[in-house]
Write a protein that holds these residues in place. Structure first.
Motif, PDB file in Angstrom:
ATOM      1  N   ALA A   1      12.640  22.133   5.449  1.00 45.50           N
ATOM      2  CA  ALA A   1      11.890  21.203   4.596  1.00 45.50           C
ATOM      3  C   ALA A   1      12.798  20.223   3.861  1.00 45.50           C
ATOM      4  N   PHE A   2      14.004  20.671   3.459  1.00 41.43           N
ATOM      5  CA  PHE A   2      14.912  19.818   2.694  1.00 41.43           C
ATOM      6  C   PHE A   2      15.963  19.126   3.556  1.00 41.43           C
ATOM      7  N   SER A   3      15.841  19.264   4.874  1.00 40.70           N
ATOM      8  CA  SER A   3      16.715  18.497   5.752  1.00 40.70           C
ATOM      9  C   SER A   3      16.319  17.028   5.676  1.00 40.70           C
ATOM     10  N   LEU A   4      17.222  16.137   6.061  1.00 45.10           N
ATOM     11  CA  LEU A   4      16.942  14.707   5.985  1.00 45.10           C
ATOM     12  C   LEU A   4      15.706  14.343   6.805  1.00 45.10           C
ATOM     13  N   GLU A   5      15.610  14.925   8.008  1.00 45.86           N
ATOM     14  CA  GLU A   5      14.467  14.669   8.885  1.00 45.86           C
ATOM     15  C   GLU A   5      13.187  15.233   8.285  1.00 45.86           C
ATOM     16  N   GLY A   6      13.274  16.448   7.717  1.00 49.88           N
ATOM     17  CA  GLY A   6      12.097  17.072   7.112  1.00 49.88           C
ATOM     18  C   GLY A   6      11.563  16.275   5.941  1.00 49.88           C
ATOM     19  N   LEU A   7      12.445  15.825   5.056  1.00 52.00           N
ATOM     20  CA  LEU A   7      12.033  15.024   3.894  1.00 52.00           C
ATOM     21  C   LEU A   7      11.447  13.685   4.323  1.00 52.00           C
ATOM     22  N   LEU A   8      12.078  13.059   5.338  1.00 52.84           N
ATOM     23  CA  LEU A   8      11.619  11.742   5.799  1.00 52.84           C
ATOM     24  C   LEU A   8      10.204  11.814   6.352  1.00 52.84           C
ATOM     25  N   PHE A   9       9.962  12.773   7.255  1.00 54.34           N
ATOM     26  CA  PHE A   9       8.642  12.830   7.899  1.00 54.34           C
ATOM     27  C   PHE A   9       7.585  13.446   6.991  1.00 54.34           C
ATOM     28  N   CYS A  10       7.984  14.243   6.018  1.00 52.48           N
ATOM     29  CA  CYS A  10       7.040  14.702   5.005  1.00 52.48           C
ATOM     30  C   CYS A  10       6.572  13.506   4.176  1.00 52.48           C
ATOM     31  N   PHE A  11       7.522  12.646   3.817  1.00 48.61           N
ATOM     32  CA  PHE A  11       7.188  11.434   3.052  1.00 48.61           C
ATOM     33  C   PHE A  11       6.293  10.511   3.868  1.00 48.61           C
ATOM     34  N   VAL A  12       6.638  10.336   5.148  1.00 51.19           N
ATOM     35  CA  VAL A  12       5.813   9.483   6.031  1.00 51.19           C
ATOM     36  C   VAL A  12       4.399  10.043   6.119  1.00 51.19           C
ATOM     37  N   GLY A  13       4.291  11.369   6.267  1.00 51.16           N
ATOM     38  CA  GLY A  13       2.974  11.995   6.389  1.00 51.16           C
ATOM     39  C   GLY A  13       2.106  11.793   5.162  1.00 51.16           C
ATOM     40  N   VAL A  14       2.665  12.062   3.971  1.00 46.46           N
ATOM     41  CA  VAL A  14       1.853  11.938   2.749  1.00 46.46           C
ATOM     42  C   VAL A  14       1.534  10.470   2.452  1.00 46.46           C
ATOM     43  N   LEU A  15       2.445   9.572   2.818  1.00 41.44           N
ATOM     44  CA  LEU A  15       2.197   8.142   2.599  1.00 41.44           C
ATOM     45  C   LEU A  15       1.063   7.649   3.486  1.00 41.44           C
ATOM     46  N   VAL A  16       1.134   8.007   4.767  1.00 40.79           N
ATOM     47  CA  VAL A  16       0.069   7.624   5.710  1.00 40.79           C
ATOM     48  C   VAL A  16      -1.241   8.291   5.319  1.00 40.79           C
ATOM     49  N   GLY A  17      -1.172   9.567   4.915  1.00 40.18           N
ATOM     50  CA  GLY A  17      -2.379  10.283   4.502  1.00 40.18           C
ATOM     51  C   GLY A  17      -3.059   9.629   3.320  1.00 40.18           C
ATOM     52  N   THR A  18      -2.271   9.228   2.319  1.00 37.33           N
ATOM     53  CA  THR A  18      -2.847   8.548   1.152  1.00 37.33           C
ATOM     54  C   THR A  18      -3.485   7.228   1.563  1.00 37.33           C
ATOM     55  N   PHE A  19      -2.823   6.516   2.458  1.00 36.03           N
ATOM     56  CA  PHE A  19      -3.332   5.222   2.931  1.00 36.03           C
ATOM     57  C   PHE A  19      -4.684   5.375   3.618  1.00 36.03           C
ATOM     58  N   VAL A  20      -4.784   6.338   4.554  1.00 35.14           N
ATOM     59  CA  VAL A  20      -6.049   6.512   5.275  1.00 35.14           C
ATOM     60  C   VAL A  20      -7.114   7.131   4.380  1.00 35.14           C
ATOM     61  N   GLY A  21      -6.683   7.877   3.356  1.00 28.42           N
ATOM     62  CA  GLY A  21      -7.656   8.410   2.408  1.00 28.42           C
ATOM     63  C   GLY A  21      -8.295   7.321   1.576  1.00 28.42           C
ATOM     64  N   VAL A  22      -7.507   6.312   1.230  1.00 25.75           N
ATOM     65  CA  VAL A  22      -8.021   5.188   0.449  1.00 25.75           C
ATOM     66  C   VAL A  22      -9.016   4.361   1.262  1.00 25.75           C
ATOM     67  N   LEU A  23      -8.718   4.152   2.535  1.00 23.82           N
ATOM     68  CA  LEU A  23      -9.580   3.307   3.372  1.00 23.82           C
ATOM     69  C   LEU A  23     -10.833   4.068   3.794  1.00 23.82           C
ATOM     70  N   PRO A  24     -12.014   3.549   3.481  1.00 26.96           N
ATOM     71  CA  PRO A  24     -13.255   4.232   3.865  1.00 26.96           C
ATOM     72  C   PRO A  24     -13.484   4.164   5.370  1.00 26.96           C
ATOM     73  N   GLY A  25     -14.053   5.236   5.916  1.00 26.18           N
ATOM     74  CA  GLY A  25     -14.416   5.228   7.328  1.00 26.18           C
ATOM     75  C   GLY A  25     -13.297   5.612   8.274  1.00 26.18           C
ATOM     76  N   VAL A  26     -12.105   5.891   7.768  1.00 25.26           N
ATOM     77  CA  VAL A  26     -10.994   6.267   8.655  1.00 25.26           C
ATOM     78  C   VAL A  26     -10.834   7.787   8.628  1.00 25.26           C
ATOM     79  N   GLY A  27     -10.326   8.328   7.519  1.00 22.10           N
ATOM     80  CA  GLY A  27     -10.262   9.769   7.340  1.00 22.10           C
ATOM     81  C   GLY A  27      -9.046  10.410   7.981  1.00 22.10           C
ATOM     82  N   PRO A  28      -8.703  11.645   7.550  1.00 26.49           N
ATOM     83  CA  PRO A  28      -7.501  12.323   8.045  1.00 26.49           C
ATOM     84  C   PRO A  28      -7.567  12.688   9.514  1.00 26.49           C
ATOM     85  N   LEU A  29      -8.774  12.969  10.018  1.00 27.26           N
ATOM     86  CA  LEU A  29      -8.893  13.390  11.414  1.00 27.26           C
ATOM     87  C   LEU A  29      -8.496  12.270  12.364  1.00 27.26           C
ATOM     88  N   ALA A  30      -8.969  11.053  12.083  1.00 29.09           N
ATOM     89  CA  ALA A  30      -8.599   9.907  12.916  1.00 29.09           C
ATOM     90  C   ALA A  30      -7.107   9.629  12.817  1.00 29.09           C
TER      91      ALA A  30
END
Length: 508
Positions: free
Chosen positions: A14-43
């Motif tokens: 989890a604390f490796s450079l790759e782990g931190l980077l893709f964890c950040f990418v995941g939560v950033l993308v997740g927040t983005f799609v959560g904000v946009l109506p009609g998209v959702g985490p599944l898509a």
């Protein structure tokens, strides 16, 4: 000491450079799609699946999980500011969150949502930490009959406990199982239901099915939406986000109750964050001294669903990782991603893939801290995202869906399959048939078939083998109860309705 050793093992991932980077990418993308109506985490997760082929299984799961729980954070932003839930679970947050915005207290609502989501997620992480290895060790003695029965229970529960008609849910499960039978039989090597199409000999692509149903289907269903005017956020300062002192006193109790309800509900197959949010809100309203305040801008009306839905998301990993039984459609896609990477989810996962399991658990804590630090400073950015017109957003999504599907197997046929299931997904939305049970049936169906055959081979064709094992018998009885209870409830309601009509006719 074992738990500390395991956490240290997970921290390396989890604390490796790759782990931190893709964890950040995941939560950033997740927040983005959560904000946009009609998209959702599944898509979003379906779109990200092709990218995981270039990552290690552990890092891929960390990123996909980040998208899932990140979307719960993002869904509350649009719900509070615009009365527009980005996710189904955020619909409950609209009730009081948007009322607080109209009263000029949007900052307080957003701060409460962020703190509640973080607290709910952290509390559920401790449940995952304790219960997943415990359940996995118990399930180590499971035989083929037990596995078949618990998968059957997961499918029945998912179809009968999900929102909507249980009959429609069961229909979707059966359709999903039927689609899962397409391809080459693992036992005999014979082709089944391919109708002479060579591209179907390997079966229907999971990525194509998921992207079609939940990506293209959502795009088609949301075409023609009006563009909304951007919201002004100039008054959203950090000071304006802090709740009053009297609100702080009862808030922590609400968060603890919501987290407990969410963690319990999330661990049950077929429930999911939406049901957890509704249950938490209803419970809080019932316990409140002034229940009439709910729906009129009550801060606890934001804390209860937000803590519950994030706790439910984290707790949903308990049955998925320990038993290989996905709790909802998103978990089914994550389970499918593990299978695509050659990982067999189930009781052996904790011992055979300790780096993956403990790395994922540690990443939950890292991801939740990232989300807390991201959410408050970037509120203005997320609000601007809400002004993206649909006619710009959806063609871009459709383009990336096609590119993603093609990149998996370099097959044009998979693109056609995705578009076909997109049309199917559109009609399912219009006819109010849940697509999630279909995906669960598609993934669990072939696994059930393998264990069913194995159990009959070991018992030489004796069907009583499914009742000779205690766990299998318990799971089958529970499956029967889940099937009978909705029917019994419907019969009682119809009987009560007939009785009322009879009384009215007598009075007339």
């Amino acid at each position: 000491m074992d738990i500390l050793h395991n956490l240290a093992l997970g921290a390396e991932i989890a604390f490796s450079l790759e782990g931190l980077l893709f964890c950040f990418v995941g939560v950033l993308v997740g927040t983005f799609v959560g904000v946009l109506p009609g998209v959702g985490p599944l898509a979003a997760i379906s779109l990200a699946l092709p990218l995981t082929y270039y990552l290690s299984p552990s890092i891929a799961l960390i990123m996909l999980a980040g998208i899932f729980y990140g979307a719960q954070y993002g869904g509350s932003i649009a719900a509070i500011l615009l009365n527009l839930p980005g996710t189904a679970s955020a619909a409950v947050t609209c009730l009081d969150g948007n009322q607080m915005t109209k009263q000029g207290r949007a900052g307080v609502a957003l701060f409460t949502a962020a703190i509640s989501s973080f607290s709910g997620g952290i509390i559920a992480i401790f449940m995952v930490l304790g219960f997943t290895p415990l359940i996995a060790s118990f399930a180590m003695d499971f035989g083929a009959a037990d596995y078949f029965s618990i998968m059957l229970l997961g499918l029945v529960a998912a179809s009968t406990l999900s929102v909507g008609s249980p009959l429609k849910g069961m229909t979707m499960v059966v359709l999903g199982i039927a689609l899962g039978l397409v391809g080459t039989d693992e036992t005999s090597g014979a082709e089944r239901f391919t109708f002479g199409v060579l591209a179907l000999s390997d079966g229907i692509s999971l990525v194509a099915l998921a992207m079609g149903l939940f990506g293209v289907g959502e795009i088609l269903a949301n075409l023609g939406q009006e563009r909304r005017a951007p919201l002004k956020t100039g008054g959203l300062t950090f000071k304006s986000m802090l709740p009053r002192r009297d609100e702080w006193r009862g808030l922590w109790k609400t968060i603890l109750r919501g987290s407990g309800i969410g963690a319990f509900v999330g661990a049950l197959p077929g429930s999911g964050p939406a049901i957890a949010a509704f249950m938490s809100y209803a419970a809080e309203k019932k316990l409140a001294k002034n229940p009439d305040a709910f729906g009129k801008g009550e801060v606890r009306g934001v804390a209860a669903p937000e803590s519950a839905n994030n706790a439910a998301v984290q707790a949903a990993f308990i049955p998925t990782l320990s038993l290989g039984i996905p709790g909802d459609a998103v978990m089914a896609v994550l389970l499918g991603a593990m299978i695509l990477h050659g990982i067999s989810p189930g009781p052996m996962l904790v011992t055979s893939e300790p780096e993956m399991f403990w790395g994922l658990v540690v990443s939950f804590g890292v991801g939740n801290i990232m989300l807390l630090l991201l959410n408050l400073p970037l509120i203005r950015v997320w609000v601007r995202m809400l002004s993206i017109p649909y006619h710009v957003l959806y063609p871009a999504m459709l383009f990336f869906i096609c590119i993603g599907v093609y990149s998996v197997r370099s097959s044009v046929f998979d693109i056609y399959t995705t578009l076909l299931f997109g049309v199917v997904g559109y009609f399912l939305i219009r006819l109010r048939y849940p697509a999630a049970p279909l995906l669960l049936g598609f993934i669990l169906g072939p696994m059930m078939e393998v264990h069913f055959r194995r159990a009959l081979l070991l018992s030489r064709g004796d069907y009583m083998a499914f009742l000779e094992s205690v766990p299998s018998t318990v799971f089958l009885v529970l499956s029967l109860l889940f099937l009978v209870l909705p029917i019994w409830s419907a019969v009682r309601k119809r009987g009560a309705g007939v009785a009322v009509e009879g009384e009215r006719s007598d009075h007339a």
